[in-house]
Each structure stands twice: as structure tokens, then as C-alpha cells.
Design an enzyme around this catalytic site. Structure first.
Site, PDB file in Angstrom:
ATOM      1  CG  ASP A  51       7.348   3.328   0.623  1.00 57.65           C
ATOM      2  OD1 ASP A  51       7.007   4.057   1.288  1.00 57.65           O
ATOM      3  OD2 ASP A  51       8.230   2.370   0.829  1.00 57.65           O
ATOM      4  CB  SER A  52       3.167   7.068   1.988  1.00 53.72           C
ATOM      5  OG  SER A  52       3.798   8.349   1.819  1.00 53.72           O
ATOM      6  CG  ASP A  90      10.471   6.099   1.039  1.00 53.26           C
ATOM      7  OD1 ASP A  90      11.666   6.356   1.734  1.00 53.26           O
ATOM      8  OD2 ASP A  90       9.210   6.344   1.331  1.00 53.26           O
ATOM      9  CE  LYS A 120      11.905   7.566   4.017  1.00 56.78           C
ATOM     10  NZ  LYS A 120      11.285   6.262   4.401  1.00 56.78           N
ATOM     11  CD  GLU A 122      10.466   0.894   5.009  1.00 55.23           C
ATOM     12  OE1 GLU A 122      10.339  -0.411   5.226  1.00 55.23           O
ATOM     13  OE2 GLU A 122       9.643   1.693   4.750  1.00 55.23           O
ATOM     14  CD  GLU A 189       6.712   4.811  10.029  1.00 54.51           C
ATOM     15  OE1 GLU A 189       5.275   4.933   9.825  1.00 54.51           O
ATOM     16  OE2 GLU A 189       7.397   4.854   9.039  1.00 54.51           O
TER      17      GLU A 189
END
Length: 271
Positions: A51-52, A90, A120, A122, A189
Site C-alpha cells: 500500500d506504499s 497489502d 498481507k 497489519e 518493521e
């Protein structure tokens, strides 16, 4: 007679085997077909459609604005280039935090519409229910702990996480919970290297570090950062392998000069 050599796809099981034999896992981001083709051709193990993309492709300050539809668009472009690498995508902010049903729906869309190989997400114990439900549908899940960019407004800073004992202990608990829930790997991270090594040693599934030291089972970077496409972005954890911003800027300036001077196109570049 032509021989069609089948390329053996890297799977979540491959990553597990790599951890067991101590082979490091190489992972980079990609967001489009052309860049993914370069990464794939180089022999990358895992390609992360992060998502970067919200930052490096769209210019947003955070990862929060990117939508599920946009992530599917980027992922489908990457998947078309990836013949061997495992493609992990993501789940963007807002596509899974509501409840496990929403998380499953978002994951199914990514797998079905983009052709991805895993998702993925978080979070720790708070997402275990969603992880379990997604896995029940046959979709592999990678976790993400430490600095979780989708929670940046809660943290208020991008500094190193889990320096204090309480947060470090929670991270350890979360990692074990994600493993127990069935995650095939966890991104760690921006946490202290000592803590990352402890977590890695405590797990049977691989860890992928970004700013988490050398004790992880693999490493991941944002490709725009690694290639020096982001001017001036040089955090401590980043090793910049090229300075493409300057090289590309120089090439563009040369093109402009050649057009202005009528040097381009020349005789060899005409029909």
C-alpha cells in the site's frame, strides 16, 4: 520440437523450507508490470504489492488514501509479470478493520480479480479472527508488526517501535498469535534488531525485516527507495543501490536539449 520448460513457482511452503535451511528470503515491492518484470527477471523470491503505492505512485503523505480497487489494479499488473515470484498484496486501510467478513470479502477480491498469491495485513491479536476466516477460505495471509503505517496517526511518528518492554512483550505475543492463527510469515518493521532476532528465533514461520536488523529470515525494501527514485529519502535502514533520480533527470535534460537544438531526431532516427 520445442520444449516448454515449466517455471516452478515460489510458494508459502518454499519460504518455510528456506527458513528451515537458513536461506535468506529476498523481497521487494513493485506496483506495475514493467518494474515487476525487472524484479522478476532478477530472481526475486517475493514481490510485495504494498500500500506504499499510495506514497510512491500517487504522491500521498500516508498509505491511508489508497483504495481496494486501486490495489487490485496495481496487483493485477504485477501478477502478469511474475512467473516465479510469490506475489503478496497489502489489504489497504479500511478494507479489513471493520470485521472479519469484510476482511474476507476484500481478500477474495484481491485473489480473484488480481490473481495474487497471498494477502498481507497489519496488526496482532486484534486481527486473529480475520486471519482465521481468510485462511478458512484457502487464502494465505502474511502478518505485519512493529511500525504499522496504516496506524500512523495513532502513533503520531515514524520512529522505531517496541523500544519499551511493554510494547516489546506485546509484539512477541502478537507474533505468536499470528503464527498460531496460521500466518505463513510476518513482516517486522522498524523495531530494535535484538527484539526482531528474538521474535524470529521464537517462530517456526519466516520473518521479513524492514529496519529490523539482520536477524530476520528475509528483508524487504520499497523499490523506489532502494533504486534512489525518491529524492532525499535516506532513512538509516535503507541501502540505496542506485541514484536513479539523478540519472533519469540527467537523461531527460539531455533529451530536452537535443530536441531544442534540433539534434533529435537525426538521420538514423527517421524513416
Amino acid at each position: 520440437m520445442s520444449v516448454n520448460k515449466e517455471v516452478k513457482r515460489i510458494t508459502t511452503n518454499t519460504l518455510q523450507e528456506m527458513k528451515q535451511r537458513g536461506e535468506r528470503i529476498a523481497m521487494l515491492t513493485a506496483y506495475d508490470f514493467s518494474m515487476a518484470a525487472v524484479v522478476e527477471d532478477a530472481g526475486m523470491d517475493v514481490i510485495l504489492v504494498g500500500d506504499s503505492a499510495s506514497n510512491v505512485m500517487a504522491g500521498h503523505e500516508t498509505t491511508l488514501p489508497i483504495t481496494l480497487d486501486q490495489m487490485i489494479y496495481h496487483a493485477s499488473s504485477v501478477v502478469r509479470a511474475a512467473k516465479k515470484a510469490l506475489v503478496v498484496v497489502d489489504l489497504p486501510f479500511g478494507s479489513y478493520q471493520g470485521n472479519s467478513k469484510e476482511a474476507l470479502y476484500s481478500s477474495i477480491r484481491i485473489m480473484k480479480e488480481a490473481g495474487a498469491h497471498a494477502v498481507k495485513m497489519e496488526g496482532g491479536t486484534e486481527i486473529v479472527e480475520s486471519v482465521t476466516r481468510i485462511l478458512a477460505a484457502g487464502i494465505p495471509v502474511m502478518g505485519h508488526l512493529g511500525l504499522t503505517p496504516q496506524s500512523i496517526y495513532k502513533f503520531g511518528t515514524y520512529t522505531v517501535r517496541a523500544r519499551e518492554e511493554a510494547e516489546a512483550n506485546k509484539l512477541k505475543t502478537d507474533a505468536l498469535a499470528l503464527q498460531e492463527a496460521g500466518c505463513f510469515g510476518i513482516v517486522l518493521e522498524k523495531i530494535p534488531a535484538k527484539l526482531a532476532r528474538q521474535v524470529t528465533d521464537s517462530l517456526t514461520i519466516p520473518t521479513i525485516g524492514i529496519g529490523a536488523g539482520s536477524g530476520c529470515d528475509g528483508q524487504v525494501l520499497v523499490i523506489h527507495d532502494m533504486l534512489g527514485l525518491n529524492k532525499g529519502f535516506k532513512p538509516r535502514f535503507l541501502r540505496q543501490y542506485l541514484n536513479l533520480f539523478e540519472e533519469m533527470s540527467g537523461a531527460v535534460k539531455n533529451y530536452i536539449a537535443d530536441v531544442k537544438s534540433k539534434d533529435f531526431p537525426g538521420e538514423k532516427e527517421q524513416y
